[in-house]
Scaffold this motif. Structure first.
Motif, PDB file in Angstrom:
ATOM      1  N   LEU A  54       0.732  -1.238   0.045  1.00 26.14           N
ATOM      2  CA  LEU A  54       0.009   0.032  -0.140  1.00 26.14           C
ATOM      3  C   LEU A  54       0.875   1.105   0.111  1.00 26.14           C
ATOM      4  O   LEU A  54       2.133   1.530   0.354  1.00 26.14           O
ATOM      5  CB  LEU A  54      -0.994  -0.087   1.185  1.00 26.14           C
ATOM      6  CG  LEU A  54      -1.885  -0.737   1.199  1.00 26.14           C
ATOM      7  CD1 LEU A  54      -2.755  -0.940   2.551  1.00 26.14           C
ATOM      8  CD2 LEU A  54      -2.775  -0.895   0.201  1.00 26.14           C
ATOM      9  N   CYS A  55       0.235   2.381  -0.250  1.00 24.60           N
ATOM     10  CA  CYS A  55       0.860   3.656  -0.286  1.00 24.60           C
ATOM     11  C   CYS A  55       1.234   3.943   0.765  1.00 24.60           C
ATOM     12  O   CYS A  55       2.738   4.425   1.161  1.00 24.60           O
ATOM     13  CB  CYS A  55      -0.137   4.687  -1.016  1.00 24.60           C
ATOM     14  SG  CYS A  55       0.498   6.365  -0.599  1.00 24.60           S
ATOM     15  N   GLY A  56       0.439   3.766   2.016  1.00 25.86           N
ATOM     16  CA  GLY A  56       0.762   3.960   3.434  1.00 25.86           C
ATOM     17  C   GLY A  56       0.730   5.409   3.788  1.00 25.86           C
ATOM     18  O   GLY A  56       1.258   5.714   4.802  1.00 25.86           O
ATOM     19  N   HIS A  57       0.346   6.408   2.840  1.00 27.30           N
ATOM     20  CA  HIS A  57       0.464   7.786   3.218  1.00 27.30           C
ATOM     21  C   HIS A  57      -0.521   7.947   4.159  1.00 27.30           C
ATOM     22  O   HIS A  57      -1.782   7.543   4.152  1.00 27.30           O
ATOM     23  CB  HIS A  57       0.118   8.757   2.077  1.00 27.30           C
ATOM     24  CG  HIS A  57       0.184  10.143   2.395  1.00 27.30           C
ATOM     25  ND1 HIS A  57      -1.014  10.674   2.544  1.00 27.30           N
ATOM     26  CD2 HIS A  57       1.246  10.915   2.209  1.00 27.30           C
ATOM     27  CE1 HIS A  57      -0.691  12.045   2.537  1.00 27.30           C
ATOM     28  NE2 HIS A  57       0.866  12.077   2.449  1.00 27.30           N
ATOM     29  N   ARG A  58      -0.296   8.972   5.289  1.00 27.50           N
ATOM     30  CA  ARG A  58      -1.186   9.083   6.454  1.00 27.50           C
ATOM     31  C   ARG A  58      -1.654  10.471   6.209  1.00 27.50           C
ATOM     32  O   ARG A  58      -1.034  11.618   5.905  1.00 27.50           O
ATOM     33  CB  ARG A  58      -0.583   9.076   7.467  1.00 27.50           C
ATOM     34  CG  ARG A  58      -0.354   7.572   8.143  1.00 27.50           C
ATOM     35  CD  ARG A  58       0.484   7.388   9.293  1.00 27.50           C
ATOM     36  NE  ARG A  58       0.651   6.000   9.984  1.00 27.50           N
ATOM     37  CZ  ARG A  58      -0.371   5.463  10.498  1.00 27.50           C
ATOM     38  NH1 ARG A  58      -1.414   5.941  10.725  1.00 27.50           N
ATOM     39  NH2 ARG A  58       0.068   4.178  10.666  1.00 27.50           N
ATOM     40  N   THR A  64      -4.570   5.737   6.980  1.00 33.88           N
ATOM     41  CA  THR A  64      -3.653   5.392   6.168  1.00 33.88           C
ATOM     42  C   THR A  64      -4.007   5.409   4.921  1.00 33.88           C
ATOM     43  O   THR A  64      -5.420   4.780   4.538  1.00 33.88           O
ATOM     44  CB  THR A  64      -3.063   3.863   6.713  1.00 33.88           C
ATOM     45  OG1 THR A  64      -2.878   4.122   7.888  1.00 33.88           O
ATOM     46  CG2 THR A  64      -1.802   3.602   5.548  1.00 33.88           C
ATOM     47  N   CYS A  65      -3.412   5.774   3.649  1.00 31.59           N
ATOM     48  CA  CYS A  65      -3.956   5.696   2.115  1.00 31.59           C
ATOM     49  C   CYS A  65      -4.082   4.287   1.678  1.00 31.59           C
ATOM     50  O   CYS A  65      -3.127   3.305   2.174  1.00 31.59           O
ATOM     51  CB  CYS A  65      -2.995   6.394   1.577  1.00 31.59           C
ATOM     52  SG  CYS A  65      -3.352   5.869  -0.485  1.00 31.59           S
ATOM     53  N   THR A  66      -5.267   3.846   1.158  1.00 34.88           N
ATOM     54  CA  THR A  66      -5.465   2.327   0.893  1.00 34.88           C
ATOM     55  C   THR A  66      -5.004   2.177  -0.557  1.00 34.88           C
ATOM     56  O   THR A  66      -5.361   0.799  -1.042  1.00 34.88           O
ATOM     57  CB  THR A  66      -6.860   1.983   1.119  1.00 34.88           C
ATOM     58  OG1 THR A  66      -7.763   2.862   0.415  1.00 34.88           O
ATOM     59  CG2 THR A  66      -7.241   2.188   2.780  1.00 34.88           C
ATOM     60  N   ARG A  67      -4.779   3.154  -1.153  1.00 33.90           N
ATOM     61  CA  ARG A  67      -4.417   2.876  -2.654  1.00 33.90           C
ATOM     62  C   ARG A  67      -2.962   2.036  -2.692  1.00 33.90           C
ATOM     63  O   ARG A  67      -2.283   2.163  -1.478  1.00 33.90           O
ATOM     64  CB  ARG A  67      -4.254   4.138  -3.420  1.00 33.90           C
ATOM     65  CG  ARG A  67      -5.452   4.929  -3.683  1.00 33.90           C
ATOM     66  CD  ARG A  67      -5.073   5.828  -4.612  1.00 33.90           C
ATOM     67  NE  ARG A  67      -6.311   6.830  -4.677  1.00 33.90           N
ATOM     68  CZ  ARG A  67      -7.316   7.078  -5.332  1.00 33.90           C
ATOM     69  NH1 ARG A  67      -7.608   6.008  -6.098  1.00 33.90           N
ATOM     70  NH2 ARG A  67      -8.069   7.935  -5.392  1.00 33.90           N
ATOM     71  N   GLU A  68      -2.476   1.495  -3.832  1.00 34.27           N
ATOM     72  CA  GLU A  68      -1.260   0.566  -3.952  1.00 34.27           C
ATOM     73  C   GLU A  68      -0.159   1.646  -3.875  1.00 34.27           C
ATOM     74  O   GLU A  68      -0.351   2.839  -3.993  1.00 34.27           O
ATOM     75  CB  GLU A  68      -1.525  -0.143  -5.235  1.00 34.27           C
ATOM     76  CG  GLU A  68      -1.069   0.514  -6.634  1.00 34.27           C
ATOM     77  CD  GLU A  68      -2.109   1.561  -6.988  1.00 34.27           C
ATOM     78  OE1 GLU A  68      -2.372   1.990  -8.173  1.00 34.27           O
ATOM     79  OE2 GLU A  68      -3.481   1.286  -6.353  1.00 34.27           O
ATOM     80  N   GLY A  70       2.851   3.783  -4.801  1.00 33.55           N
ATOM     81  CA  GLY A  70       3.280   4.372  -5.918  1.00 33.55           C
ATOM     82  C   GLY A  70       1.764   4.528  -6.955  1.00 33.55           C
ATOM     83  O   GLY A  70       2.076   4.578  -8.065  1.00 33.55           O
ATOM     84  N   HIS A  71       0.736   4.857  -6.488  1.00 30.85           N
ATOM     85  CA  HIS A  71      -0.287   4.950  -7.241  1.00 30.85           C
ATOM     86  C   HIS A  71      -0.372   6.162  -8.172  1.00 30.85           C
ATOM     87  O   HIS A  71       0.090   7.182  -7.570  1.00 30.85           O
ATOM     88  CB  HIS A  71      -1.695   4.816  -6.413  1.00 30.85           C
ATOM     89  CG  HIS A  71      -1.939   6.177  -5.404  1.00 30.85           C
ATOM     90  ND1 HIS A  71      -1.850   7.287  -5.507  1.00 30.85           N
ATOM     91  CD2 HIS A  71      -1.426   6.099  -4.014  1.00 30.85           C
ATOM     92  CE1 HIS A  71      -1.998   7.887  -4.342  1.00 30.85           C
ATOM     93  NE2 HIS A  71      -1.615   7.184  -3.508  1.00 30.85           N
ATOM     94  N   PRO A  72      -1.088   6.104  -9.325  1.00 31.36           N
ATOM     95  CA  PRO A  72      -0.785   7.327 -10.341  1.00 31.36           C
ATOM     96  C   PRO A  72      -1.708   8.297  -9.951  1.00 31.36           C
ATOM     97  O   PRO A  72      -1.463   9.541 -10.303  1.00 31.36           O
ATOM     98  CB  PRO A  72      -1.229   6.691 -11.557  1.00 31.36           C
ATOM     99  CG  PRO A  72      -1.996   5.246 -11.279  1.00 31.36           C
ATOM    100  CD  PRO A  72      -1.638   4.923  -9.876  1.00 31.36           C
ATOM    101  N   SER A  75      -4.474  12.106  -5.557  1.00 33.73           N
ATOM    102  CA  SER A  75      -5.272  12.177  -4.259  1.00 33.73           C
ATOM    103  C   SER A  75      -4.888  10.612  -3.531  1.00 33.73           C
ATOM    104  O   SER A  75      -4.920   9.747  -4.170  1.00 33.73           O
ATOM    105  CB  SER A  75      -6.453  12.321  -4.390  1.00 33.73           C
ATOM    106  OG  SER A  75      -7.257  11.511  -5.148  1.00 33.73           O
ATOM    107  N   HIS A  76      -4.860  10.845  -2.330  1.00 34.45           N
ATOM    108  CA  HIS A  76      -4.904   9.391  -1.437  1.00 34.45           C
ATOM    109  C   HIS A  76      -6.368   9.127  -1.077  1.00 34.45           C
ATOM    110  O   HIS A  76      -7.132   9.956  -1.123  1.00 34.45           O
ATOM    111  CB  HIS A  76      -3.949   9.579  -0.387  1.00 34.45           C
ATOM    112  CG  HIS A  76      -2.595  10.097  -0.696  1.00 34.45           C
ATOM    113  ND1 HIS A  76      -1.451   9.251  -1.087  1.00 34.45           N
ATOM    114  CD2 HIS A  76      -1.905  11.225  -0.585  1.00 34.45           C
ATOM    115  CE1 HIS A  76      -0.667   9.848  -1.465  1.00 34.45           C
ATOM    116  NE2 HIS A  76      -0.748  11.160  -0.925  1.00 34.45           N
ATOM    117  N   ARG A  77      -6.351   7.976  -0.874  1.00 31.57           N
ATOM    118  CA  ARG A  77      -7.523   7.351  -0.432  1.00 31.57           C
ATOM    119  C   ARG A  77      -7.642   6.868   0.907  1.00 31.57           C
ATOM    120  O   ARG A  77      -6.604   5.963   1.171  1.00 31.57           O
ATOM    121  CB  ARG A  77      -8.097   6.022  -1.432  1.00 31.57           C
ATOM    122  CG  ARG A  77      -9.563   5.830  -1.280  1.00 31.57           C
ATOM    123  CD  ARG A  77      -9.899   4.856  -2.406  1.00 31.57           C
ATOM    124  NE  ARG A  77      -9.147   3.683  -2.381  1.00 31.57           N
ATOM    125  CZ  ARG A  77      -9.173   2.850  -3.338  1.00 31.57           C
ATOM    126  NH1 ARG A  77     -10.045   2.910  -4.595  1.00 31.57           N
ATOM    127  NH2 ARG A  77      -8.361   1.875  -3.422  1.00 31.57           N
TER     128      ARG A  77
HETATM  129 ZN   LIG Z   1      -1.567   7.533  -1.322  1.00 41.09          ZN
END
Ligand SMILES: [Zn+2]
Length: 79
Positions: A54-58, A64-68, A70-72, A75-77
């Motif tokens: 996961l991206c792991g961005h908080r 925590t970002c649930t996108r994969e 390095g998602h294109p 925005s984070h999800r």
């Molecule tokens: Zn993200």
């Protein structure tokens, strides 16, 4: 040589010749295989399971970002 032997010899000669021709025949031309088109980012993202890497961005509230990773998407999800 009897007639039967003669016939058999002829048949065997024909057979040997056809075998030789088959062996020396050029191989079947292989159809050119087009290289697979490069996949678009969206397709690659869809293939990878969401639970892996996961991206792991908080965000500010600690989610925590649930996108994969390095998602294109810009925005984070956090759902
Ligand atoms: Zn993200």
């Amino acid at each position: 040589m009897s007639k039967m032997d003669n016939l058999r010899a002829m048949r065997e000669a024909k057979y040997a010749e056809s075998q030789k021709r088959a062996a020396t025949a050029p191989a079947r031309p292989v159809a050119p295989v087009a290289p697979p088109a490069p996949k678009r980012v969206e397709e690659r993202a869809a293939e990878s399971p969401a639970t892996e890497d996961l991206c792991g961005h908080r965000n500010m509230s600690g989610r925590t970002c649930t996108r994969e990773s390095g998602h294109p998407q810009k925005s984070h999800r956090y759902s």
